[in-house]
Scaffold this motif. Structure first.
Motif, PDB file in Angstrom:
ATOM      1  N   ASP A 158       0.840  -1.403  -0.002  1.00  0.00           N
ATOM      2  CA  ASP A 158       0.020  -0.061  -0.040  1.00  0.00           C
ATOM      3  C   ASP A 158       1.067   1.167   0.052  1.00  0.00           C
ATOM      4  O   ASP A 158       0.301   2.303  -0.393  1.00  0.00           O
ATOM      5  CB  ASP A 158      -0.904   0.001   1.194  1.00  0.00           C
ATOM      6  CG  ASP A 158      -2.100  -1.061   1.127  1.00  0.00           C
ATOM      7  OD1 ASP A 158      -2.443  -1.213  -0.178  1.00  0.00           O
ATOM      8  OD2 ASP A 158      -2.487  -1.543   2.077  1.00  0.00           O
ATOM      9  N   VAL A 159       2.021   1.326   0.523  1.00  0.00           N
ATOM     10  CA  VAL A 159       3.002   2.485   0.566  1.00  0.00           C
ATOM     11  C   VAL A 159       4.113   2.208  -0.837  1.00  0.00           C
ATOM     12  O   VAL A 159       4.197   2.932  -1.297  1.00  0.00           O
ATOM     13  CB  VAL A 159       3.439   2.511   1.750  1.00  0.00           C
ATOM     14  CG1 VAL A 159       4.393   3.898   1.993  1.00  0.00           C
ATOM     15  CG2 VAL A 159       2.306   2.726   2.858  1.00  0.00           C
ATOM     16  N   ASP A 160       4.784   1.114  -0.413  1.00  0.00           N
ATOM     17  CA  ASP A 160       5.939   0.916  -1.265  1.00  0.00           C
ATOM     18  C   ASP A 160       5.316   0.480  -2.841  1.00  0.00           C
ATOM     19  O   ASP A 160       6.337   0.168  -3.604  1.00  0.00           O
ATOM     20  CB  ASP A 160       6.969   0.121  -0.625  1.00  0.00           C
ATOM     21  CG  ASP A 160       7.503   0.346   0.544  1.00  0.00           C
ATOM     22  OD1 ASP A 160       7.512   1.792   0.924  1.00  0.00           O
ATOM     23  OD2 ASP A 160       7.899  -0.220   1.437  1.00  0.00           O
ATOM     24  N   LEU A 161       4.191  -0.073  -2.895  1.00  0.00           N
ATOM     25  CA  LEU A 161       3.683  -0.307  -4.344  1.00  0.00           C
ATOM     26  C   LEU A 161       4.347  -1.661  -4.885  1.00  0.00           C
ATOM     27  O   LEU A 161       4.322  -1.815  -6.043  1.00  0.00           O
ATOM     28  CB  LEU A 161       3.739   0.953  -5.253  1.00  0.00           C
ATOM     29  CG  LEU A 161       3.236   2.147  -4.654  1.00  0.00           C
ATOM     30  CD1 LEU A 161       3.503   3.384  -5.805  1.00  0.00           C
ATOM     31  CD2 LEU A 161       1.795   2.052  -4.234  1.00  0.00           C
ATOM     32  N   LEU A 162       4.752  -2.482  -3.892  1.00  0.00           N
ATOM     33  CA  LEU A 162       5.298  -3.700  -4.500  1.00  0.00           C
ATOM     34  C   LEU A 162       3.721  -4.737  -4.798  1.00  0.00           C
ATOM     35  O   LEU A 162       2.836  -4.424  -4.359  1.00  0.00           O
ATOM     36  CB  LEU A 162       5.894  -4.583  -3.386  1.00  0.00           C
ATOM     37  CG  LEU A 162       7.330  -3.989  -3.122  1.00  0.00           C
ATOM     38  CD1 LEU A 162       7.854  -4.892  -2.014  1.00  0.00           C
ATOM     39  CD2 LEU A 162       8.231  -3.678  -4.371  1.00  0.00           C
ATOM     40  N   SER A 163       4.093  -5.525  -5.644  1.00  0.00           N
ATOM     41  CA  SER A 163       3.034  -6.382  -6.010  1.00  0.00           C
ATOM     42  C   SER A 163       2.791  -7.451  -4.989  1.00  0.00           C
ATOM     43  O   SER A 163       3.784  -7.379  -3.778  1.00  0.00           O
ATOM     44  CB  SER A 163       3.340  -7.689  -7.080  1.00  0.00           C
ATOM     45  OG  SER A 163       4.301  -8.341  -6.792  1.00  0.00           O
ATOM     46  N   TYR A 164       1.893  -7.981  -4.801  1.00  0.00           N
ATOM     47  CA  TYR A 164       1.472  -8.998  -3.442  1.00  0.00           C
ATOM     48  C   TYR A 164       2.498 -10.134  -3.309  1.00  0.00           C
ATOM     49  O   TYR A 164       3.161 -10.162  -2.164  1.00  0.00           O
ATOM     50  CB  TYR A 164       0.248  -9.764  -3.515  1.00  0.00           C
ATOM     51  CG  TYR A 164      -0.894  -8.793  -3.466  1.00  0.00           C
ATOM     52  CD1 TYR A 164      -1.121  -7.858  -2.408  1.00  0.00           C
ATOM     53  CD2 TYR A 164      -1.726  -8.653  -4.378  1.00  0.00           C
ATOM     54  CE1 TYR A 164      -2.294  -6.805  -2.212  1.00  0.00           C
ATOM     55  CE2 TYR A 164      -3.025  -7.790  -4.430  1.00  0.00           C
ATOM     56  CZ  TYR A 164      -3.443  -6.924  -3.259  1.00  0.00           C
ATOM     57  OH  TYR A 164      -4.169  -6.261  -3.166  1.00  0.00           O
ATOM     58  N   ASP A 165       2.888 -10.528  -4.398  1.00  0.00           N
ATOM     59  CA  ASP A 165       3.910 -11.862  -4.559  1.00  0.00           C
ATOM     60  C   ASP A 165       5.421 -10.947  -4.083  1.00  0.00           C
ATOM     61  O   ASP A 165       5.985 -11.837  -3.194  1.00  0.00           O
ATOM     62  CB  ASP A 165       4.119 -12.213  -5.946  1.00  0.00           C
ATOM     63  CG  ASP A 165       2.818 -13.157  -6.182  1.00  0.00           C
ATOM     64  OD1 ASP A 165       2.196 -13.840  -5.408  1.00  0.00           O
ATOM     65  OD2 ASP A 165       2.461 -13.078  -7.340  1.00  0.00           O
ATOM     66  N   ALA A 166       5.669  -9.996  -4.665  1.00  0.00           N
ATOM     67  CA  ALA A 166       7.007  -9.340  -4.495  1.00  0.00           C
ATOM     68  C   ALA A 166       6.901  -8.944  -2.887  1.00  0.00           C
ATOM     69  O   ALA A 166       8.030  -8.992  -2.225  1.00  0.00           O
ATOM     70  CB  ALA A 166       7.167  -8.101  -5.234  1.00  0.00           C
ATOM     71  N   ALA A 167       5.674  -8.464  -2.398  1.00  0.00           N
ATOM     72  CA  ALA A 167       5.881  -7.980  -0.877  1.00  0.00           C
ATOM     73  C   ALA A 167       6.042  -9.318  -0.065  1.00  0.00           C
ATOM     74  O   ALA A 167       6.715  -9.200   0.906  1.00  0.00           O
ATOM     75  CB  ALA A 167       4.579  -7.517  -0.605  1.00  0.00           C
ATOM     76  N   ALA A 168       5.413 -10.508  -0.173  1.00  0.00           N
ATOM     77  CA  ALA A 168       5.688 -11.722   0.392  1.00  0.00           C
ATOM     78  C   ALA A 168       7.118 -12.391   0.271  1.00  0.00           C
ATOM     79  O   ALA A 168       7.489 -12.546   1.422  1.00  0.00           O
ATOM     80  CB  ALA A 168       4.561 -12.639  -0.116  1.00  0.00           C
ATOM     81  N   LYS A 169       7.718 -12.281  -0.808  1.00  0.00           N
ATOM     82  CA  LYS A 169       9.051 -12.533  -0.923  1.00  0.00           C
ATOM     83  C   LYS A 169       9.837 -11.664   0.010  1.00  0.00           C
ATOM     84  O   LYS A 169      11.068 -12.031   0.725  1.00  0.00           O
ATOM     85  CB  LYS A 169       9.411 -12.565  -2.380  1.00  0.00           C
ATOM     86  CG  LYS A 169       8.793 -13.859  -3.066  1.00  0.00           C
ATOM     87  CD  LYS A 169       9.392 -13.779  -4.594  1.00  0.00           C
ATOM     88  CE  LYS A 169       8.929 -14.994  -5.237  1.00  0.00           C
ATOM     89  NZ  LYS A 169       7.556 -15.506  -5.195  1.00  0.00           N
ATOM     90  N   GLN A 170       9.752 -10.451  -0.113  1.00  0.00           N
ATOM     91  CA  GLN A 170      10.651  -9.273   0.685  1.00  0.00           C
ATOM     92  C   GLN A 170      10.405  -9.679   2.134  1.00  0.00           C
ATOM     93  O   GLN A 170      11.336  -9.630   2.866  1.00  0.00           O
ATOM     94  CB  GLN A 170      10.263  -8.047   0.338  1.00  0.00           C
ATOM     95  CG  GLN A 170      11.200  -7.038   1.019  1.00  0.00           C
ATOM     96  CD  GLN A 170      11.263  -5.470   0.440  1.00  0.00           C
ATOM     97  OE1 GLN A 170      10.911  -5.353  -0.897  1.00  0.00           O
ATOM     98  NE2 GLN A 170      11.295  -4.777   1.211  1.00  0.00           N
ATOM     99  N   TRP A 171       9.153  -9.940   2.626  1.00  0.00           N
ATOM    100  CA  TRP A 171       8.965 -10.221   4.006  1.00  0.00           C
ATOM    101  C   TRP A 171       9.522 -11.191   4.519  1.00  0.00           C
ATOM    102  O   TRP A 171      10.118 -11.246   5.677  1.00  0.00           O
ATOM    103  CB  TRP A 171       7.280 -10.023   4.261  1.00  0.00           C
ATOM    104  CG  TRP A 171       7.177 -10.156   5.584  1.00  0.00           C
ATOM    105  CD1 TRP A 171       6.650  -9.103   6.432  1.00  0.00           C
ATOM    106  CD2 TRP A 171       7.099 -11.214   6.506  1.00  0.00           C
ATOM    107  NE1 TRP A 171       6.370  -9.408   7.733  1.00  0.00           N
ATOM    108  CE2 TRP A 171       6.755 -10.841   7.837  1.00  0.00           C
ATOM    109  CE3 TRP A 171       7.377 -12.565   6.790  1.00  0.00           C
ATOM    110  CZ2 TRP A 171       6.654 -11.359   9.052  1.00  0.00           C
ATOM    111  CZ3 TRP A 171       7.300 -13.443   7.602  1.00  0.00           C
ATOM    112  CH2 TRP A 171       7.079 -12.981   8.747  1.00  0.00           C
TER     113      TRP A 171
END
Length: 315
Positions: A284-297
């Motif tokens: 919602d802030v960094d504008l990553l995709s859901y998949d990319a956000a999960a991988k970064q987390w």
């Protein structure tokens, strides 16, 4: 000869067990995804963990109301973010029936209510006490209105009933999309303009903006059913929403027998408010995709998620 047949029988049994285990790993685990950011990112995180264990994973997009039938009949197999405030009745009923399993509670505690950025206290002293809003409603007015504006999402909430019961000089502005709340918050924050809007925790907002929930009279279920209860003896909803609600995981009743390691891992999966907020902020802030956000987390929280996996499930 007898010894040979014993060895052969044992070998065949081991082979059958191995084949069965391989076939189970091929059967996809279907994870429910709903329509808000944290739930989708957490679902993707859990899916990646299961994939690391060798399982096949699929995602099933469904509404909150439709997810229960899917979970009960094995069309879907788990939901990682079950909120007490909006899902407790159906969840508890289906757990009692045995059609859905309670797979454990997260550390995170939930809350949904009116919220304001911290700087609003400068022009509305007395916040977060709700009675402060009676004296400074005009500080939250927009477009020359004499009424304060409360920004609500597209969900059905008893906000107008609460305003009437508590005698607040506010009007509700319902936004068409939940994301529109953050558009309004961002604009107000840039101008340091007071705003009060619907918010919840865990949510990305708490990881990026300082603010507080309005403290209304403490919630009691009677507040919604008996007008005589509470500070207003004539109307319902003269109280706030529940605080410190639970956040749980739900699973299809056949999951433990079908995917033992996945289910035992699910039971150990545990997110805090801050972990969920930071995961949602990646989208919602960094504008990553859901998949990319999960991988970064997952990359940033290796120790956490690796600790969820039981030792005997590691290849």
């Amino acid at each position: 000869m007898a010894k040979f047949f014993v060895v052969l029988t044992v070998s065949l049994m081991l082979h059958v067990d191995l084949v069965a285990a391989v076939e189970i790993k091929k059967k996809p685990i279907k994870i429910v995804t709903n329509n808000w950011t944290s739930q989708i990112v957490l679902s993707k995180v859990v899916g990646e963990v299961f994939s690391a264990l060798g399982y096949q994973v699929q995602y099933l997009k469904t509404s909150v109301s439709d997810q229960w039938g899917a979970l009960a009949h094995g069309v879907a197999h788990l939901q990682v973010e079950v909120w007490e405030g909006t899902m407790a009745d159906m969840f508890n009923r289906m757990v009692a029936e045995g059609s859905v399993l309670d797979a454990g509670e997260h550390e995170a505690k939930t809350r949904e209510d009116w919220w304001y950025p911290a700087y609003a206290e400068k022009v509305c002293p007395g916040l977060p006490d709700w009675q402060a809003l009676k004296a400074c409603a005009n500080q939250f007015a927009i477009e020359g209105d004499n009424f304060g504006t409360y920004f609500a999402g597209p969900w059905e909430k008893p906000d107008e009933a609460r305003i009437r019961a508590l005698g607040l000089n506010f009007r509700v502005r319902n936004l068409k999309n939940g994301d529109d709340l953050w558009v309004e918050l961002k604009k107000a924050y840039a101008e340091q303009r007071p705003i009060v809007l619907f918010n919840w925790t865990p949510n990305w907002v708490e990881s990026r903006y300082a603010g507080k929930f309005v403290e209304f009279p403490a919630y009691d279920p009677v507040c919604e059913s008996d007008p005589a209860w509470g500070v207003n003896g004539q109307y319902l909803y003269d109280c706030g929403n529940p605080k410190n609600g639970w956040l749980k995981k739900a699973a299809w009743h056949g999951m433990p027998d079908t995917w033992d390691c996945a289910y035992r891992t699910l039971k150990k999966i545990n997110f805090s408010n801050q972990q969920i907020a930071s995961a949602a902020a990646l989208v919602d802030v960094d504008l990553l995709s859901y998949d990319a956000a999960a991988k970064q987390w997952l990359q940033e929280n290796k120790v956490t998620w690796q600790g969820w996996i039981p030792g005997d499930c590691v290849n």
